[in-house]
Scaffold this motif. Structure first.
Motif, mmCIF file in Angstrom:
data_model
loop_
_atom_site.group_PDB
_atom_site.id
_atom_site.type_symbol
_atom_site.label_atom_id
_atom_site.label_comp_id
_atom_site.label_asym_id
_atom_site.label_seq_id
_atom_site.Cartn_x
_atom_site.Cartn_y
_atom_site.Cartn_z
ATOM 1 N N LEU A 1 0.674 -1.274 -0.133
ATOM 2 C CA LEU A 1 0.237 0.162 0.131
ATOM 3 C C LEU A 1 0.735 1.291 -0.022
ATOM 4 N N ALA A 2 1.888 1.165 0.887
ATOM 5 C CA ALA A 2 2.866 2.222 1.040
ATOM 6 C C ALA A 2 3.511 2.637 -0.583
ATOM 7 N N ALA A 3 3.654 1.694 -1.383
ATOM 8 C CA ALA A 3 4.208 1.850 -2.657
ATOM 9 C C ALA A 3 3.198 2.407 -3.406
ATOM 10 N N GLY A 4 2.079 2.039 -3.367
ATOM 11 C CA GLY A 4 0.810 2.660 -4.283
ATOM 12 C C GLY A 4 0.849 4.103 -3.706
ATOM 13 N N TRP A 5 0.919 4.328 -2.560
ATOM 14 C CA TRP A 5 0.804 5.705 -2.100
ATOM 15 C C TRP A 5 1.622 6.745 -2.920
ATOM 16 N N ALA A 6 2.986 5.986 -2.634
ATOM 17 C CA ALA A 6 4.250 6.773 -3.236
ATOM 18 C C ALA A 6 3.852 7.036 -4.666
#
Ligand code: SF4
Ligand code: SF4
Length: 258
Positions: A221-226
């Motif tokens: 999810l963090a990669a998607g937010w980035a």
């Protein structure tokens, strides 16, 4: 359960009382609860107390003082089932933000006489101290889930609360995905269901008040937010909310500290 009505006790530690109020907020259901159990201790509702042992103890709040540490052990010893309710009791609460710093720095800034303050270095969930039979997440908890947990324990069955993500509730109520449709960062994919996808249904991203779902993939999810342009600092802050000391959220926030 012992003979007679089962005894229910509600205990408060470091918290805002919001989860206890969820029980009072049950209104229609409260009469049924009061009919099914003997309310043995519930300071938000009554000054009357009944001696233990207790069949069910609901514990709100995190462990933050040496006295709390002793008290939670004594409650555990006198309770057949111990259920923690809310983000403070299950994940240390917003007060666990201090766990990332030196608490003495805060006490010296806030209090005129910090030497009078007896506090632990960290605010921790109840399960770090004693065995917990069931953890009910939420900030505050969902009152219907609370009734379900009480009903399940009284009838000797496993509570039926959803382990899946808020995303599932979005689909169930037909809410448009704010991340897909509007590129709004949302913690729904890693957050446990229970609120009925309240924030996305008002076109806002979830900020994780129900804490981590079972096996959340926070790194993905963090990669998607980035990719949506969210900075490392904002990623760290997103996982430092009410449930910051829940292990998956703590680890992900620390991964974005630098
Ligand atoms: S809006 Fe958030 S919770 Fe709803 S489906 Fe999209 S990512 Fe999941
Ligand atoms: S959508 Fe997320 S932040 Fe909003 S109420 Fe539900 S769990 Fe809490």
């Amino acid at each position: 359960m012992a003979q007679g009505k089962p005894k229910l006790a509600v205990w408060k530690f470091a918290s805002c009382d919001g989860c206890q109020l969820s029980l009072l907020d049950c209104e229609d259901e409260l009469l049924a609860v009061a009919g099914a159990v003997e309310i043995a201790s519930f300071p938000e509702a009554t000054r009357a107390t009944v001696k233990g042992p207790y069949d069910i103890s609901l514990v709100e709040g995190s462990i933050t003082t040496p006295h709390d540490e002793q008290r939670i052990h004594s409650i555990r010893r006198s309770s057949r089932f111990l259920v923690t309710i809310g983000a403070c009791a299950t994940a240390g609460g917003i007060q666990a933000l201090r766990n990332f710093k030196d608490v003495n720095e805060f006490t010296s800034l806030v209090y005129a006489h910090p030497d009078y303050i007896q506090t632990l270095k960290k605010s921790t969930p109840v399960t770090d101290h004693v065995f917990v039979d069931f953890e009910l997440r939420g900030c505050p908890i969902n009152k219907y889930q609370l009734i379900e947990v009480l009903s399940a324990l009284l009838h000797g069955r496993k509570p039926n609360t959803p382990p899946h993500a808020v995303c599932m509730e979005c689909k169930q109520r037909g809410a448009v995905c704010v991340m897909v449709a509007h590129a709004i960062p949302c913690l729904g994919p890693v957050t446990q269901a229970g609120c009925g996808a309240l924030c996305p249904s008002y076109a806002r991203g979830c900020y994780g008040c129900f804490g981590p779902k079972e096996t959340p993939n926070t790194a993905s999810l963090a990669a998607g937010w980035a990719e949506l342009g969210v900075s490392n600092r904002d990623l760290m802050r997103a996982f430092r909310g009410f449930n910051t000391y829940a292990e998956p959220f703590r680890r992900e926030s620390e991964a974005h500290e630098k």
